[in-house]
Write a protein that holds these residues in place. Structure first.
Motif, PDB file in Angstrom:
ATOM      1  N   SER A 424      -9.664 -14.459  -2.538  1.00 28.42           N
ATOM      2  CA  SER A 424     -10.169 -13.652  -3.888  1.00 28.42           C
ATOM      3  C   SER A 424      -9.358 -13.885  -5.115  1.00 28.42           C
ATOM      4  N   ALA A 425      -8.028 -14.014  -4.844  1.00 27.34           N
ATOM      5  CA  ALA A 425      -7.372 -14.352  -6.002  1.00 27.34           C
ATOM      6  C   ALA A 425      -7.418 -15.628  -6.668  1.00 27.34           C
ATOM      7  N   VAL A 426      -7.814 -16.579  -5.698  1.00 25.94           N
ATOM      8  CA  VAL A 426      -7.980 -17.921  -6.116  1.00 25.94           C
ATOM      9  C   VAL A 426      -9.237 -18.081  -6.834  1.00 25.94           C
ATOM     10  N   GLN A 427     -10.067 -17.439  -6.544  1.00 26.20           N
ATOM     11  CA  GLN A 427     -11.495 -17.317  -7.085  1.00 26.20           C
ATOM     12  C   GLN A 427     -11.472 -16.723  -8.549  1.00 26.20           C
ATOM     13  N   LYS A 428     -10.523 -15.906  -8.799  1.00 25.31           N
ATOM     14  CA  LYS A 428     -10.044 -15.253 -10.084  1.00 25.31           C
ATOM     15  C   LYS A 428      -9.338 -16.417 -11.132  1.00 25.31           C
ATOM     16  N   GLY A 429      -8.943 -17.309 -10.472  1.00 25.10           N
ATOM     17  CA  GLY A 429      -8.033 -18.408 -11.173  1.00 25.10           C
ATOM     18  C   GLY A 429      -6.552 -18.162 -11.026  1.00 25.10           C
ATOM     19  N   TYR A 436      -0.720 -14.552  -4.238  1.00 25.00           N
ATOM     20  CA  TYR A 436      -0.289 -13.992  -2.948  1.00 25.00           C
ATOM     21  C   TYR A 436       0.153 -12.728  -3.227  1.00 25.00           C
ATOM     22  N   GLN A 437       0.503 -12.223  -4.605  1.00 28.13           N
ATOM     23  CA  GLN A 437       1.130 -10.950  -4.817  1.00 28.13           C
ATOM     24  C   GLN A 437       0.356  -9.810  -4.059  1.00 28.13           C
ATOM     25  N   ASN A 438      -0.917  -9.782  -4.255  1.00 26.48           N
ATOM     26  CA  ASN A 438      -1.617  -8.503  -3.637  1.00 26.48           C
ATOM     27  C   ASN A 438      -1.545  -8.585  -1.877  1.00 26.48           C
ATOM     28  N   VAL A 439      -1.178  -9.753  -1.397  1.00 25.55           N
ATOM     29  CA  VAL A 439      -1.063  -9.701   0.044  1.00 25.55           C
ATOM     30  C   VAL A 439       0.152  -9.012   0.535  1.00 25.55           C
ATOM     31  N   PHE A 440       1.359  -9.330  -0.429  1.00 26.32           N
ATOM     32  CA  PHE A 440       2.537  -8.645  -0.087  1.00 26.32           C
ATOM     33  C   PHE A 440       2.871  -7.142  -0.493  1.00 26.32           C
ATOM     34  N   TYR A 441       1.942  -6.455  -1.307  1.00 29.60           N
ATOM     35  CA  TYR A 441       1.972  -5.248  -1.843  1.00 29.60           C
ATOM     36  C   TYR A 441       1.082  -4.539  -0.701  1.00 29.60           C
ATOM     37  N   THR A 442       0.049  -5.212  -0.145  1.00 22.11           N
ATOM     38  CA  THR A 442      -0.882  -4.603   0.952  1.00 22.11           C
ATOM     39  C   THR A 442      -0.057  -4.538   2.108  1.00 22.11           C
ATOM     40  N   MET A 443       0.799  -5.361   2.440  1.00 29.90           N
ATOM     41  CA  MET A 443       1.626  -5.402   3.616  1.00 29.90           C
ATOM     42  C   MET A 443       2.743  -4.401   3.421  1.00 29.90           C
ATOM     43  N   ALA A 444       3.233  -4.177   2.251  1.00 29.73           N
ATOM     44  CA  ALA A 444       4.092  -3.105   2.084  1.00 29.73           C
ATOM     45  C   ALA A 444       3.695  -1.445   2.326  1.00 29.73           C
ATOM     46  N   GLY A 445       2.352  -1.586   2.007  1.00 28.10           N
ATOM     47  CA  GLY A 445       1.718  -0.282   2.235  1.00 28.10           C
ATOM     48  C   GLY A 445       1.281   0.050   3.783  1.00 28.10           C
ATOM     49  N   LEU A 446       1.135  -0.922   4.427  1.00 30.90           N
ATOM     50  CA  LEU A 446       0.897  -0.988   6.027  1.00 30.90           C
ATOM     51  C   LEU A 446       2.261  -0.648   6.717  1.00 30.90           C
ATOM     52  N   LEU A 447       3.151  -1.046   6.179  1.00 33.19           N
ATOM     53  CA  LEU A 447       4.768  -0.791   6.697  1.00 33.19           C
ATOM     54  C   LEU A 447       4.843   0.903   6.543  1.00 33.19           C
TER      55      LEU A 447
END
Length: 477
Positions: A424-429, A436-447
């Protein structure tokens, strides 16, 4: 002429694979068992190095990882291979847990070696024919069954050998799985480079050679494993609940365990810990290459495929060390406190990673990633001891197998979150660290969810305990 099946469990069976042939005699040194466990886990731990195949598998037709052909497999399609393997790991651990305890670790380890090595061979045919279904079936399905059976066989055995050091025992058993990529990653890269002129990206012959190597390597564990005699205990061992109210002196059956809130809280704990870590490990190689590419670092300064393989290997080393260090520390800290550290510190570090990527701080990025993965590994290794504390030794192997369904779920959820958020991030350019930033923020939320679940764990209520004495044998429930 009568024959004996590998899975034959009848009393008349006299196969050298039988549990009766593996019972240790008086005076046996229990410290001879860990090397057998490591032989199995170092082999099946190769699964953590699967990301080194991502780019080669995605360019079998084009021959150029940076310019895939329309018919090449996408990263999402390739990622399902790993996810299927992890799903089958958890499911086979749950299904075959009681069978393992009945027939013993030697027969289980042999079955694991045949499935894991055979999975590579079937997968190689899928690569050769460019059949995604065959790749899924071979490495994912058949190999995944080998992962599950191989994973639980030494864990169950070592817990029985080390009731006085449960954290140390589970750390020894599971550390090999975390370190498997240290061998698998450079081995795969070297083999693909060697065979690149004889097959597309050198993947097919690499799968064949690795399948044979791992099948043979696992035989050391198969033939050297031993189990303690029934009701064996270390000299002078006295069970103690001192300093930890969660450690029970009772016993809970596997069927009753899944009725308790404690089991499902630990299921959430394992799910969130694994989802966060597995999402990073499964994409480790392309992650660091894209974040620190020539485009951002300057021509000739970006992270190469070989350097990325080294990064995967380094993560594997800390995955291995973390499993032993953190699980051993949990013997002193208590399991609940240990998990609170994994999650609390993990939240901060996952949130920090995108900033380090944006600022191109490669060294700090690698250091933080290594600490994160050490705690991810520690979470795996601490789980069986946590279960034993809460539910006792009676049927703890079967309970552990059922808990690993959280790993199966995470095996799908982790890569799915990573690939979807990244694409999704790549499609937004977005490129590099921004992709990858949203990936890590999402994982922090899961923790954060995992931390809450851990804090809610309380001692198991008396109504779930087995009434009257139970038989806890070294080789069965």
């Amino acid at each position: 002429m009568a024959t004996t099946s590998l899975l034959d469990t009848s009393p008349a069976s006299t196969s050298f694979l039988d549990r009766s042939r593996t019972i240790a005699g008086p005076g046996y040194n229990r410290w001879l068992v860990p090397p057998a466990a490591l032989a199995i886990h170092l082999a099946i731990g190769q699964a953590y190095a699967f990301s080194v195949f991502n780019k080669p598998l995605g360019s079998l037709i084009s021959g150029d990882p940076n310019a895939p052909a329309p018919t090449d497999w996408t990263p999402g399609q390739i990622g399902w291979t790993f996810s299927i393997a992890i799903v089958l790991l958890g499911l086979s651990a749950a299904v075959f847990g009681k069978w393992l305890e009945r027939v013993g670790p030697r027969k289980a380890m042999m079955a694991a070696s045949l499935c894991f090595g055979g999975g590579f061979l079937i997968g190689s045919l899928g690569v050769h024919l460019h059949s995604l279904a065959l790749l899924y079936f071979g490495y994912g399905f058949v190999g995944g069954i080998g992962l599950g059976i191989g994973y639980i066989s030494p864990v169950s055995t070592l817990i029985k050998w080390f009731p006085d050091r449960k954290g140390v025992a589970t750390g020894m058993a599971i550390m090999g799985f975390g370190g498997g990529a240290m061998i698998g990653s450079p081995l795969a890269v070297a083999l693909m480079n060697h065979f690149k002129d004889s097959a597309p990206q050198g993947v097919t012959p690499t799968f064949i050679v690795m399948g044979i190597i791992y099948l043979l390597f696992m035989q050391f564990g198969v033939w050297t494993i031993r189990v303690p005699a029934d009701n064996w205990a270390p000299k002078g061992y006295v069970p103690s609940t001192e300093h930890n109210a969660l450690i029970t002196t009772g016993n809970v059956s596997a069927d009753n365990a899944i009725k308790t809130p404690q089991f499902w809280l630990l299921w959430v704990v394992l799910l969130t810990n694994v989802t966060a870590g597995i999402g990073v490990l499964e994409t480790a190689s392309p992650l660091i290459q894209e974040t620190f590419s020539d485009k951002f670092m300057g021509s000739g300064r970006g992270v190469t495929a070989a350097a990325a393989a080294g990064f995967v290997g380094l993560l594997s080393l800390f995955n291995l060390l973390g499993r032993f260090f953190w699980s051993s520390a949990s013997d002193k800290l208590g399991r609940k406190v240990a998990y609170a550290i994994y999650f609390g510190l993990g939240i901060l570090l996952y949130a920090l990673i995108p900033t380090l990527g944006h600022n191109l701080q490669l060294t700090l990025y690698v250091v933080v990633a290594c600490v994160i993965i050490s705690m991810y590994g520690g979470g795996f290794a601490t789980a069986p001891a946590y279960l034993s504390d809460l539910f006792g030794k009676y049927q703890v192997g079967a309970i552990h197998g059922r808990l690993l369904t959280a790993w199966s779920t995470a095996g799908v959820l982790g890569p799915l979150i990573v690939h979807n958020l990244h694409e999704s991030a790549v499609q937004k350019g977005l490129t590099g660290a921004a992709a990858y930033q949203n990936v890590f923020y999402t994982m922090a939320g899961l923790l954060a969810v995992g931390l809450l679940a851990d804090l809610l764990v309380r001692p198991v209520a008396d109504r779930y305990y087995e009434k009257g004495p139970v038989t806890i044998e070294a080789g069965g429930h």
